[in-house]
Each structure stands twice: as structure tokens, then as C-alpha cells.
Scaffold this motif. Structure first.
Motif, PDB file in Angstrom:
ATOM      1  N   GLY A  60       0.791  -1.219   0.000  1.00 49.18           N
ATOM      2  CA  GLY A  60       0.000   0.000   0.000  1.00 49.18           C
ATOM      3  C   GLY A  60       0.825   1.271   0.000  1.00 49.18           C
ATOM      4  N   VAL A  61       2.044   1.220  -0.514  1.00 49.64           N
ATOM      5  CA  VAL A  61       2.890   2.414  -0.562  1.00 49.64           C
ATOM      6  C   VAL A  61       2.412   3.303  -1.709  1.00 49.64           C
ATOM      7  CG1 VAL A  61       5.230   3.289  -0.854  1.00 49.64           C
ATOM      8  CG2 VAL A  61       4.830   1.168   0.421  1.00 49.64           C
ATOM      9  N   PRO A  62       2.138   4.583  -1.456  1.00 51.80           N
ATOM     10  CA  PRO A  62       1.626   5.459  -2.509  1.00 51.80           C
ATOM     11  C   PRO A  62       2.643   5.629  -3.638  1.00 51.80           C
ATOM     12  CG  PRO A  62       1.424   6.475  -0.331  1.00 51.80           C
ATOM     13  CD  PRO A  62       2.269   5.270  -0.158  1.00 51.80           C
ATOM     14  N   PRO A  63       2.181   5.765  -4.887  1.00 59.95           N
ATOM     15  CA  PRO A  63       3.099   5.947  -6.021  1.00 59.95           C
ATOM     16  C   PRO A  63       4.023   7.142  -5.850  1.00 59.95           C
ATOM     17  CG  PRO A  63       0.879   5.473  -6.803  1.00 59.95           C
ATOM     18  CD  PRO A  63       0.772   5.674  -5.330  1.00 59.95           C
ATOM     19  N   GLU A  64       3.509   8.211  -5.222  1.00 56.62           N
ATOM     20  CA  GLU A  64       4.360   9.393  -5.040  1.00 56.62           C
ATOM     21  C   GLU A  64       5.540   9.109  -4.119  1.00 56.62           C
ATOM     22  OE1 GLU A  64       0.499  10.018  -2.625  1.00 56.62           O
ATOM     23  OE2 GLU A  64       1.097   9.249  -4.596  1.00 56.62           O
ATOM     24  N   ARG A  65       5.364   8.172  -3.173  1.00 56.14           N
ATOM     25  CA  ARG A  65       6.495   7.784  -2.329  1.00 56.14           C
ATOM     26  C   ARG A  65       7.519   7.017  -3.157  1.00 56.14           C
ATOM     27  NH1 ARG A  65      10.389   8.607   1.171  1.00 56.14           N
ATOM     28  NH2 ARG A  65      11.019   6.731   2.315  1.00 56.14           N
ATOM     29  N   LEU A  66       7.055   6.156  -4.072  1.00 54.72           N
ATOM     30  CA  LEU A  66       7.988   5.463  -4.961  1.00 54.72           C
ATOM     31  C   LEU A  66       8.725   6.451  -5.851  1.00 54.72           C
ATOM     32  CD1 LEU A  66       6.107   2.253  -6.175  1.00 54.72           C
ATOM     33  CD2 LEU A  66       7.667   2.539  -4.257  1.00 54.72           C
ATOM     34  N   ASP A  67       8.012   7.488  -6.333  1.00 54.37           N
ATOM     35  CA  ASP A  67       8.662   8.524  -7.144  1.00 54.37           C
ATOM     36  C   ASP A  67       9.796   9.177  -6.359  1.00 54.37           C
ATOM     37  OD1 ASP A  67       6.797   8.004  -9.108  1.00 54.37           O
ATOM     38  OD2 ASP A  67       5.523   9.724  -8.578  1.00 54.37           O
ATOM     39  N   GLU A  68       9.529   9.459  -5.085  1.00 56.96           N
ATOM     40  CA  GLU A  68      10.523  10.124  -4.233  1.00 56.96           C
ATOM     41  C   GLU A  68      11.742   9.231  -4.027  1.00 56.96           C
ATOM     42  OE1 GLU A  68      10.851  11.613   0.432  1.00 56.96           O
ATOM     43  OE2 GLU A  68       8.888  11.211  -0.469  1.00 56.96           O
ATOM     44  N   VAL A  69      11.495   7.967  -3.692  1.00 56.74           N
ATOM     45  CA  VAL A  69      12.612   7.051  -3.432  1.00 56.74           C
ATOM     46  C   VAL A  69      13.379   6.764  -4.716  1.00 56.74           C
ATOM     47  CG1 VAL A  69      13.245   4.774  -2.574  1.00 56.74           C
ATOM     48  CG2 VAL A  69      11.430   6.058  -1.446  1.00 56.74           C
ATOM     49  N   GLU A  70      12.669   6.692  -5.835  1.00 54.92           N
ATOM     50  CA  GLU A  70      13.335   6.484  -7.120  1.00 54.92           C
ATOM     51  C   GLU A  70      14.367   7.577  -7.384  1.00 54.92           C
ATOM     52  OE1 GLU A  70      12.199   5.671 -11.831  1.00 54.92           O
ATOM     53  OE2 GLU A  70      10.663   6.356 -10.416  1.00 54.92           O
ATOM     54  N   GLN A  71      14.021   8.808  -7.043  1.00 56.25           N
ATOM     55  CA  GLN A  71      14.963   9.913  -7.227  1.00 56.25           C
ATOM     56  C   GLN A  71      16.190   9.764  -6.330  1.00 56.25           C
ATOM     57  OE1 GLN A  71      14.812  12.129  -9.749  1.00 56.25           O
ATOM     58  NE2 GLN A  71      13.083  10.800 -10.320  1.00 56.25           N
ATOM     59  N   HIS A  72      15.996   9.203  -5.134  1.00 55.59           N
ATOM     60  CA  HIS A  72      17.153   8.951  -4.267  1.00 55.59           C
ATOM     61  C   HIS A  72      18.143   8.032  -4.980  1.00 55.59           C
ATOM     62  CE1 HIS A  72      14.403   9.550  -0.474  1.00 55.59           C
ATOM     63  NE2 HIS A  72      14.516  10.637  -1.195  1.00 55.59           N
ATOM     64  N   TYR A  73      17.618   6.952  -5.548  1.00 52.13           N
ATOM     65  CA  TYR A  73      18.495   6.003  -6.233  1.00 52.13           C
ATOM     66  C   TYR A  73      19.133   6.636  -7.473  1.00 52.13           C
ATOM     67  CZ  TYR A  73      17.141   1.914  -3.459  1.00 52.13           C
ATOM     68  OH  TYR A  73      16.969   1.012  -2.434  1.00 52.13           O
ATOM     69  N   LEU A  74      18.344   7.371  -8.242  1.00 56.26           N
ATOM     70  CA  LEU A  74      18.876   7.983  -9.454  1.00 56.26           C
ATOM     71  C   LEU A  74      19.942   9.018  -9.130  1.00 56.26           C
ATOM     72  CD1 LEU A  74      15.616   8.309 -11.580  1.00 56.26           C
ATOM     73  CD2 LEU A  74      17.432   6.592 -11.765  1.00 56.26           C
ATOM     74  N   GLY A  75      19.838   9.620  -7.946  1.00 58.57           N
ATOM     75  CA  GLY A  75      20.870  10.555  -7.509  1.00 58.57           C
ATOM     76  C   GLY A  75      22.218   9.894  -7.289  1.00 58.57           C
ATOM     77  N   PHE A  76      22.209   8.571  -7.155  1.00 56.82           N
ATOM     78  CA  PHE A  76      23.451   7.798  -7.023  1.00 56.82           C
ATOM     79  C   PHE A  76      23.707   6.975  -8.283  1.00 56.82           C
ATOM     80  CE2 PHE A  76      22.215   8.756  -2.709  1.00 56.82           C
ATOM     81  CZ  PHE A  76      23.428   9.041  -2.084  1.00 56.82           C
ATOM     82  N   GLY A  77      23.194   7.482  -9.411  1.00 58.24           N
ATOM     83  CA  GLY A  77      23.431   6.807 -10.680  1.00 58.24           C
ATOM     84  C   GLY A  77      22.559   5.595 -10.911  1.00 58.24           C
ATOM     85  N   GLY A  78      21.513   5.431 -10.079  1.00 59.86           N
ATOM     86  CA  GLY A  78      20.632   4.279 -10.214  1.00 59.86           C
ATOM     87  C   GLY A  78      21.242   2.994  -9.704  1.00 59.86           C
ATOM     88  N   VAL A  79      22.307   3.120  -8.924  1.00 63.34           N
ATOM     89  CA  VAL A  79      23.016   1.942  -8.429  1.00 63.34           C
ATOM     90  C   VAL A  79      22.988   1.935  -6.905  1.00 63.34           C
ATOM     91  CG1 VAL A  79      25.210   0.699  -8.342  1.00 63.34           C
ATOM     92  CG2 VAL A  79      24.546   1.932 -10.427  1.00 63.34           C
ATOM     93  N   SER A  80      22.456   0.859  -6.336  1.00 60.25           N
ATOM     94  CA  SER A  80      22.556   0.676  -4.887  1.00 60.25           C
ATOM     95  C   SER A  80      23.884  -0.012  -4.588  1.00 60.25           C
ATOM     96  CB  SER A  80      21.410  -0.207  -4.383  1.00 60.25           C
ATOM     97  OG  SER A  80      21.665  -0.623  -3.052  1.00 60.25           O
ATOM     98  N   PRO A  81      24.555   0.381  -3.511  1.00 59.24           N
ATOM     99  CA  PRO A  81      25.817  -0.296  -3.168  1.00 59.24           C
ATOM    100  C   PRO A  81      25.630  -1.685  -2.580  1.00 59.24           C
ATOM    101  CG  PRO A  81      25.309   1.407  -1.539  1.00 59.24           C
ATOM    102  CD  PRO A  81      24.276   1.525  -2.630  1.00 59.24           C
ATOM    103  N   ILE A  82      24.391  -2.116  -2.327  1.00 59.64           N
ATOM    104  CA  ILE A  82      24.196  -3.328  -1.531  1.00 59.64           C
ATOM    105  C   ILE A  82      24.743  -4.586  -2.202  1.00 59.64           C
ATOM    106  CG2 ILE A  82      21.847  -3.774  -2.382  1.00 59.64           C
ATOM    107  CD1 ILE A  82      21.165  -4.674   0.509  1.00 59.64           C
ATOM    108  N   ASN A  83      24.560  -4.740  -3.525  1.00 62.67           N
ATOM    109  CA  ASN A  83      25.068  -5.949  -4.168  1.00 62.67           C
ATOM    110  C   ASN A  83      26.584  -6.009  -4.126  1.00 62.67           C
ATOM    111  OD1 ASN A  83      22.578  -7.045  -4.712  1.00 62.67           O
ATOM    112  ND2 ASN A  83      22.685  -6.782  -6.928  1.00 62.67           N
TER     113      ASN A  83
END
Length: 345
Positions: free
Chosen positions: A32-55
Motif C-alpha cells: 500500500g505504498v503510494p506511487p508518489e512515495r515510490l517517485d521520491e525514493v526512485e529519485q534517491h536512487y537515481l541521484g546515485f546513478g541508479g546503483v545501490s551499493p548493496i550488491n
């Protein structure tokens, strides 16, 4: 029992910009996470080149564990699988079956109990074995390790290193991922919430503070993602920084005790948002690193493995039950660590 492999089971993260949105949809499906929250978090990832360091952090930790296993003369190949992004656990367990693995241990990259931190890994195991079909290996999940002496000492030394960058007095603040209050309460029958995530986080913080000789500290929460009408564990780290500033606290050292690696939620929520807030408030700021890159972390994982291979003693610093060890995804107790009830409003 003879074990033929170790499955490293983690959360997963995108490694290209085009992976970000489908990854986030995997993470939040049914929540039930609102799409606008996904939009916000997506920008966080894109701010790091779309790459999470976790892998990358997981691969580095796996290499360290492989070296530690070899140094101890343990012939146990390590496979890598994720819940939410490639390499997916279902694909990895299928490959294990094709390789002839019939019985393996599983290391989940979470130290704690609770639904998201423990039981959801059991669900990952169930799903992966179902996908592998009749030849699926038997999978035994290793126990929780929030109170393991190597986990505690690695964090304590990380705090010492971070505190060296702060001039004068500071407040020690432990952080962990927030969860819905209802999920935290669903610890199940094992006496008085001994599996409860928030209690285990508080105990880990107490143990690290004791190692440091620090009597006063705080435990706060970060990274909430649910709908606003659902109560989650509080206080939030940003609100807490405001409160500390109002009390005249000159500086903080943050310790992400709820995490095993410095993945994107740590880098964004602490190194970006919390650091920016501290700067706005004129507070000194430093953050301890999570332990996955510390040599003691690989040693810890191998100790957990040896509890099953060589009847090695269970090393722990608390009186909490050594929980979380499961076989083929069966929960360790009836009703334990149930998911939060979804709001229908």
C-alpha cells in the motif's frame, strides 16, 4: 547433517538506472505504498546513478567469508541470492539444485527478529524451494546474531573511529529501520516478546554502548515507507536531531546498529538527510560504518556456520533466546513474527 553449500540471502538492489523502478515495485508490492512515495525514493536512487551499493557490498563480504572458510579448512561454496533483485533467490536455489546441492545453510543479511528482519527470509526460502521444484535442496537458516560479540565489537570500534572526527562532546544515537508498530508487536509466543525487533535493537544498542563505556545514548528509527495513517516505530532520526538541538546538544555520532552494511538507506537517510539536517542546525556530525566490511563480520558468519558443522559453541552477550534458526522456511514458533495487518482505510 552434511551441508554442501552456504546461501547468502539478501535484500537486493538495482545496479542500473532502468532497474530502479521495477526493483522498488518488487520491494513494495502489496504494502500500500503510494506511487508518489515510490517517485521520491526512485529519485534517491537515481541521484546515485541508479546503483545501490548493496550488491557490491554483499559480493565483497562473500569474498571475505570464502577466504575465512578456506582459512579454517571448510570446503563450502557460497551462493548469492536476493529477495527483490538479481541475482534472485529463486534462480540461485535452482542453480544449487542443478549443481547437485541437496542440503545447504542460509545466511540472511539481517541480525534481528521480526517479520521483515527474520520471517520474510523464511518466506524467501519457501518461495525459492517451490520454484526449484522436486530437487530443491534442504535449506537451514542460521540464527539471529544481534548480540554476537563480534557484531558488537565491530560496531563499538566503528563508533570510536567516527567519534574521533567530532570535536568535544557528542550524543551517541543508534538507528535502525522503522517498522509498523503492529508488526513489532507480533513477536509471537516465545516469552514476552523475546523475538521482538525493537527489543533486540535496544539490546544491541545497550551492548555496544557498554563496550564503549557510554551510559547515556538514544535509539531512534529511520526509513519508514508506509502509509501515514499506520503507526510506525518512533522517533524518526530527523525529528530526534531537532529535539537534541533544542536541548543544546552540540554534536551527534550516529551508529546504524540495525544494518549490516552501508547500503543506500544508510547512505541516503543518514549520510545525506541526517547530515544535512545536522549541518542546518549547526551540529557536529559523524557516522559509524556498518560492519560488513570489517574482518570480524566474516569471522562471525563462519562462527554461525560452525555451530552447525562442528557443534561450535553459541556465542552471545544477551539473555535473549538464540532464535531464528529454521529449516525449509518453517517459522521457529507458531505465530512468531507475523506480518503487520494491512490498513483498509
Amino acid at each position: 547433517m552434511m551441508y554442501q553449500a552456504l546461501l547468502w540471502l539478501s535484500f537486493g538492489g538495482p545496479e542500473r538506472p532502468e532497474d530502479v523502478r521495477p526493483f522498488l515495485e518488487n520491494v513494495t508490492r502489496g504494502r500500500g505504498v503510494p506511487p508518489e512515495r515510490l517517485d521520491e525514493v526512485e529519485q534517491h536512487y537515481l541521484g546515485f546513478g541508479g546503483v545501490s551499493p548493496i550488491n557490491a557490498l554483499n559480493r565483497a563480504a562473500i569474498e571475505a567469508v570464502e577466504a575465512e572458510l578456506a582459512a579454517r579448512g571448510i570446503d563450502l561454496p557460497v551462493y548469492f541470492g536476493n529477495r527483490n533483485w538479481h541475482p534472485m533467490a529463486e534462480d540461485t536455489v535452482g542453480q544449487m539444485a542443478r549443481d547437485g546441492v541437496t542440503s545447504a545453510l542460509v545466511f540472511p543479511t539481517s541480525a534481528y527478529g521480526g517479520y521483515s528482519a527474520c520471517r520474510q527470509y523464511d518466506e524467501d526460502i519457501l518461495r525459492a524451494r517451490a520454484a526449484a521444484g522436486e530437487g530443491a535442496p534442504e535449506l537451514t537458516k542460521l540464527r539471529q546474531f544481534f548480540d554476537h560479540p563480534l557484531f558488537v565489537s565491530a560496531f563499538a570500534d566503528a563508533v570510536r573511529a567516527a567519534a574521533a572526527d567530532v570535536d568535544g562532546e557528542y550524543r551517541l544515537v543508534f538507528t535502525a529501520h522503522s517498522v509498523p508498530v503492529s508488526a513489532d508487536r507480533a513477536a509471537g509466543p516465545p516469552s514476552e516478546g523475546g523475538h521482538r525487533y525493537s527489543r533486540q535493537v535496544a539490546e544491541a544498542a545497550r551492548l555496544v554502548a557498554a563496550d564503549l563505556g557510554v551510559a547515556e545514548y538514544d535509539v531512534v528509527w529511520q526509513s519508514r515507507s508506509g502509509p501515514p495513517q499506520v503507526p510506525w516505530l518512533e522517533p524518526d532520526i530527523l525529528d530526534h536531531l531537532d529535539a537534541l538541538h533544542a536541548k543544546g546538544v552540540p554534536a551527534v555520532v550516529l551508529c546504524p546498529v540495525g544494518f549490516v552494511s552501508d547500503h543506500l538507506e544508510v547512505v541516503w537517510d543518514l549520510d545525506t538527510e541526517a547530515k544535512d539536517r545536522a549541518t542546518e542546525l549547526g551540529m557536529g556530525f559523524a557516522r559509524a560504518t556498518a560492519p560488513s566490511g570489517d574482518p570480524r563480520f566474516a569471522e562471525l558468519v563462519v562462527e554461525l556456520v560452525r555451530e552447525h558443522l562442528a557443534d561450535a559453541p553459541v556465542r552471545k552477550l544477551s539473555d535473549f533466546t538464540a532464535a531464528g534458526c529454521t529449516v525449509n522456511g518453517a517459522p521457529c514458533a507458531v505465530g512468531c513474527c507475523e506480518p503487520a495487518q494491512r490498513s483498509r482505510t
